[in-house]
Motif scaffolding. Structure first.
Motif, PDB file in Angstrom:
ATOM      1  N   ALA A 192       1.183  -1.105   0.009  1.00 24.57           N
ATOM      2  CA  ALA A 192       0.165   0.323   0.207  1.00 24.57           C
ATOM      3  C   ALA A 192       0.437   1.409   0.696  1.00 24.57           C
ATOM      4  N   PHE A 193       2.262   1.166   0.548  1.00 23.01           N
ATOM      5  CA  PHE A 193       3.166   2.582  -0.240  1.00 23.01           C
ATOM      6  C   PHE A 193       3.531   2.345  -1.123  1.00 23.01           C
ATOM      7  N   TYR A 194       2.954   2.247  -2.093  1.00 23.31           N
ATOM      8  CA  TYR A 194       3.341   2.920  -3.513  1.00 23.31           C
ATOM      9  C   TYR A 194       2.253   3.539  -4.164  1.00 23.31           C
ATOM     10  N   GLY A 195       1.514   4.106  -3.005  1.00 21.99           N
ATOM     11  CA  GLY A 195       0.148   4.550  -3.302  1.00 21.99           C
ATOM     12  C   GLY A 195       0.770   5.813  -4.709  1.00 21.99           C
ATOM     13  N   PRO A 196       1.093   6.919  -3.916  1.00 19.07           N
ATOM     14  CA  PRO A 196       1.415   8.416  -4.218  1.00 19.07           C
ATOM     15  C   PRO A 196       2.667   7.941  -5.595  1.00 19.07           C
ATOM     16  N   PHE A 197       2.827   6.760  -5.537  1.00 24.74           N
ATOM     17  CA  PHE A 197       4.238   6.985  -6.655  1.00 24.74           C
ATOM     18  C   PHE A 197       3.514   6.647  -8.145  1.00 24.74           C
ATOM     19  N   ARG A 198       2.883   5.989  -7.762  1.00 23.86           N
ATOM     20  CA  ARG A 198       1.032   5.757  -9.119  1.00 23.86           C
ATOM     21  C   ARG A 198       0.110   7.363  -9.296  1.00 23.86           C
ATOM     22  N   GLU A 199       0.534   8.531  -8.756  1.00 22.68           N
ATOM     23  CA  GLU A 199       0.746   9.533  -9.694  1.00 22.68           C
ATOM     24  C   GLU A 199       2.369  10.178  -9.956  1.00 22.68           C
ATOM     25  N   ALA A 200       2.500  10.136  -9.257  1.00 23.63           N
ATOM     26  CA  ALA A 200       3.785  10.096  -9.795  1.00 23.63           C
ATOM     27  C   ALA A 200       4.137   9.392 -11.131  1.00 23.63           C
ATOM     28  N   ALA A 201       4.900   8.710 -10.988  1.00 27.10           N
ATOM     29  CA  ALA A 201       4.888   7.822 -12.255  1.00 27.10           C
ATOM     30  C   ALA A 201       3.470   7.564 -13.512  1.00 27.10           C
ATOM     31  N   ASP A 202       2.377   8.148 -13.012  1.00 31.45           N
ATOM     32  CA  ASP A 202       1.072   7.482 -13.719  1.00 31.45           C
ATOM     33  C   ASP A 202       0.949   6.296 -14.690  1.00 31.45           C
ATOM     34  N   SER A 203       1.065   5.450 -13.621  1.00 28.14           N
ATOM     35  CA  SER A 203       1.546   3.891 -13.626  1.00 28.14           C
ATOM     36  C   SER A 203       0.438   3.419 -12.520  1.00 28.14           C
ATOM     37  N   ALA A 204      -1.045   3.525 -12.140  1.00 35.19           N
ATOM     38  CA  ALA A 204      -1.614   3.004 -11.614  1.00 35.19           C
ATOM     39  C   ALA A 204      -2.541   2.516 -12.219  1.00 35.19           C
ATOM     40  N   PRO A 205      -2.279   0.606 -12.155  1.00 33.79           N
ATOM     41  CA  PRO A 205      -3.425  -0.282 -12.836  1.00 33.79           C
ATOM     42  C   PRO A 205      -4.751  -0.150 -13.583  1.00 33.79           C
ATOM     43  N   GLN A 206      -4.997   0.042 -14.357  1.00 28.13           N
ATOM     44  CA  GLN A 206      -6.615   0.115 -14.755  1.00 28.13           C
ATOM     45  C   GLN A 206      -7.618  -0.617 -14.887  1.00 28.13           C
ATOM     46  N   PHE A 207      -7.078  -1.592 -13.933  1.00 27.99           N
ATOM     47  CA  PHE A 207      -7.621  -2.809 -13.664  1.00 27.99           C
ATOM     48  C   PHE A 207      -7.299  -4.472 -12.655  1.00 27.99           C
ATOM     49  N   GLY A 208      -7.917  -4.491 -11.737  1.00 30.88           N
ATOM     50  CA  GLY A 208      -6.877  -5.607 -11.187  1.00 30.88           C
ATOM     51  C   GLY A 208      -6.120  -4.745  -9.984  1.00 30.88           C
ATOM     52  N   ASP A 209      -5.382  -6.136  -9.647  1.00 33.47           N
ATOM     53  CA  ASP A 209      -4.178  -5.304  -8.617  1.00 33.47           C
ATOM     54  C   ASP A 209      -2.297  -5.682  -8.751  1.00 33.47           C
ATOM     55  N   ARG A 210      -1.422  -5.900  -8.433  1.00 41.70           N
ATOM     56  CA  ARG A 210      -0.059  -6.664  -9.169  1.00 41.70           C
ATOM     57  C   ARG A 210       0.190  -7.525  -7.953  1.00 41.70           C
ATOM     58  N   ARG A 211      -1.171  -8.131  -6.971  1.00 43.18           N
ATOM     59  CA  ARG A 211      -0.612  -9.240  -5.794  1.00 43.18           C
ATOM     60  C   ARG A 211      -0.400 -10.812  -6.881  1.00 43.18           C
ATOM     61  N   SER A 212      -0.776 -10.445  -7.999  1.00 35.33           N
ATOM     62  CA  SER A 212      -0.249 -11.663  -8.958  1.00 35.33           C
ATOM     63  C   SER A 212       1.158 -12.525  -9.244  1.00 35.33           C
ATOM     64  N   TYR A 213       1.814 -11.056  -9.348  1.00 36.12           N
ATOM     65  CA  TYR A 213       3.732 -10.810  -9.816  1.00 36.12           C
ATOM     66  C   TYR A 213       4.183 -10.903  -8.711  1.00 36.12           C
ATOM     67  N   GLN A 214       4.240  -9.046  -8.050  1.00 30.93           N
ATOM     68  CA  GLN A 214       4.410  -8.837  -6.584  1.00 30.93           C
ATOM     69  C   GLN A 214       4.607  -9.590  -5.745  1.00 30.93           C
ATOM     70  N   MET A 215       5.514  -9.520  -4.581  1.00 29.72           N
ATOM     71  CA  MET A 215       5.611 -10.397  -3.445  1.00 29.72           C
ATOM     72  C   MET A 215       4.219 -10.057  -2.295  1.00 29.72           C
ATOM     73  N   ASP A 216       3.558 -11.030  -1.226  1.00 27.11           N
ATOM     74  CA  ASP A 216       2.180 -11.236  -0.352  1.00 27.11           C
ATOM     75  C   ASP A 216       3.660 -10.499   0.424  1.00 27.11           C
ATOM     76  N   GLY A 217       3.472  -9.725   1.130  1.00 30.01           N
ATOM     77  CA  GLY A 217       4.389  -9.268   2.449  1.00 30.01           C
ATOM     78  C   GLY A 217       4.132  -9.801   3.693  1.00 30.01           C
ATOM     79  N   ALA A 218       3.534 -10.915   3.508  1.00 33.55           N
ATOM     80  CA  ALA A 218       3.999 -11.676   5.223  1.00 33.55           C
ATOM     81  C   ALA A 218       5.354 -12.602   5.391  1.00 33.55           C
ATOM     82  N   ASN A 219       5.657 -12.633   3.740  1.00 35.89           N
ATOM     83  CA  ASN A 219       6.433 -13.914   3.675  1.00 35.89           C
ATOM     84  C   ASN A 219       8.004 -13.310   3.397  1.00 35.89           C
TER      85      ASN A 219
END
Length: 329
Positions: free
Chosen positions: A205-232
């Motif tokens: 969740a700490f990437y939120g402001p970067f999505r504005e800076a880089a205009d890179s927010a996903p238009q659908f879904g999220d990135r959890r299928s390729y970025q790591m689970d924070g519990a691991n």
């Protein structure tokens, strides 16, 4: 070692003594400053969620880079905002891409010789859908194709290295990308270009402001299928093992503050240069507290950076780089 013979406070009595026995040191050369480069000339567009951070055109990026060089900062991490996007991220690997153009301009500037230019290698800023790879759709369902994405990522890394990047830094979290990048670089005669792998990048969740800076927010879904689970934590070590086996020269942990244990575990296991990324959300929440008078800016900023170094990071990517360098003199 019994009181009163042993008094730990003796070595805290003055700043000179404290400095003499200080275990962890922070220097400007250990910091990397991110730059978000956009089309145009004379552009310096404020990013609302990240005070004092801007989207800058190439000419303005050169000014920022010169300031970083004067402050003794170690390097720059370059992100691009292309004029146009498409599903294949064409702007990421184009010879006249925005980061490629900036790199060529920087390499012509002798004032920047001591700055290490690190090119972020990802597709999310360049794809129309905002994901870090090629999207395959099946009706209402979608997934990110790994191998076809890796081919484009490797092509992008070679393009950036040809343009002058000292280091290429894949941040996509596709499996096998480091091996593919190493092969592409070597085939292009760029075997001396190091790979800094975002080896353990968590879906945060700490990437939120970067999505504005880089205009890179996903238009659908999220990135959890390729970025790591924070519990691991153990999986993070497997990711690092894999990237080093594939030829990574350095590794990067991201984010930093919520994952200091990951940095520490990696430092204890691996004898390779290792960095950590103090990400946009970490920066923005501290800046918000500063603006409200809830935290003392200089002390909190420096404490956050020293904590990352103490955990084991050799260098830190941080939006505080310029401010911290000024404090360090």
């Amino acid at each position: 070692m019994n009181f009163p013979a042993v008094r730990m406070r003796r070595l805290r009595r003055t700043e000179a003594i404290r400095s003499l026995v200080r275990e962890t040191r922070l220097e400007p050369g250990q910091m990397i400053y991110p730059l978000f480069i956009c089309p145009g000339e004379g552009v310096r567009k404020a990013i609302g969620s990240m005070p004092d951070v801007y989207n800058v055109s190439v000419d303005e990026a050169i000014k920022e880079a010169e300031q970083c060089a004067e402050l003794g900062i170690g390097g720059l991490l370059l992100f691009g905002l292309p004029a146009e996007k498409d599903e294949q991220a064409t702007g990421a690997w184009a010879d006249d891409g925005i980061v490629q153009t900036a790199l060529r301009a920087m390499k012509k500037n002798r004032k920047l010789d001591k700055l290490v230019t690190i090119a972020d290698v990802c597709l999310c800023e360049y794809t129309s859908h905002g994901h870090c790879g090629v999207v395959a759709r099946d009706g209402d369902h979608f997934h990110i194709e790994n191998d076809s994405s890796v081919a484009i990522i490797a092509k992008t890394a070679a393009s950036l290295a040809k343009a002058g990047a000292d280091v290429v830094a894949p941040s996509d979290m596709m499996d096998g990308r480091v091996e593919a990048i190493r092969a592409e670089l070597d085939a292009a005669g760029l075997e001396q270009t190091p790979v800094l792998s975002y080896a353990s990048k968590f879906a945060s969740a700490f990437y939120g402001p970067f999505r504005e800076a880089a205009d890179s927010a996903p238009q659908f879904g999220d990135r959890r299928s390729y970025q790591m689970d924070g519990a691991n934590l153990r999986e993070a070590m497997r990711e690092i093992d894999q990237d080093l086996a594939e030829g990574a020269d350095m590794v990067l942990m991201k984010p930093a503050m919520p994952y200091l244990d990951v940095i520490r575990e990696a430092r204890q296991r691996y004898d390779v240069p290792m960095g950590a990324y103090q990400v946009s959300g970490e920066y923005s929440m501290l800046r918000a507290a500063f603006e409200r008078g809830w935290l003392e800016p200089e002390r909190a900023m420096m404490e956050s950076l020293v904590g990352i170094r103490r955990a084991g990071a050799d260098f830190i990517v941080t939006y505080f780089a310029k401010d911290a360098a000024k404090v360090l003199g």
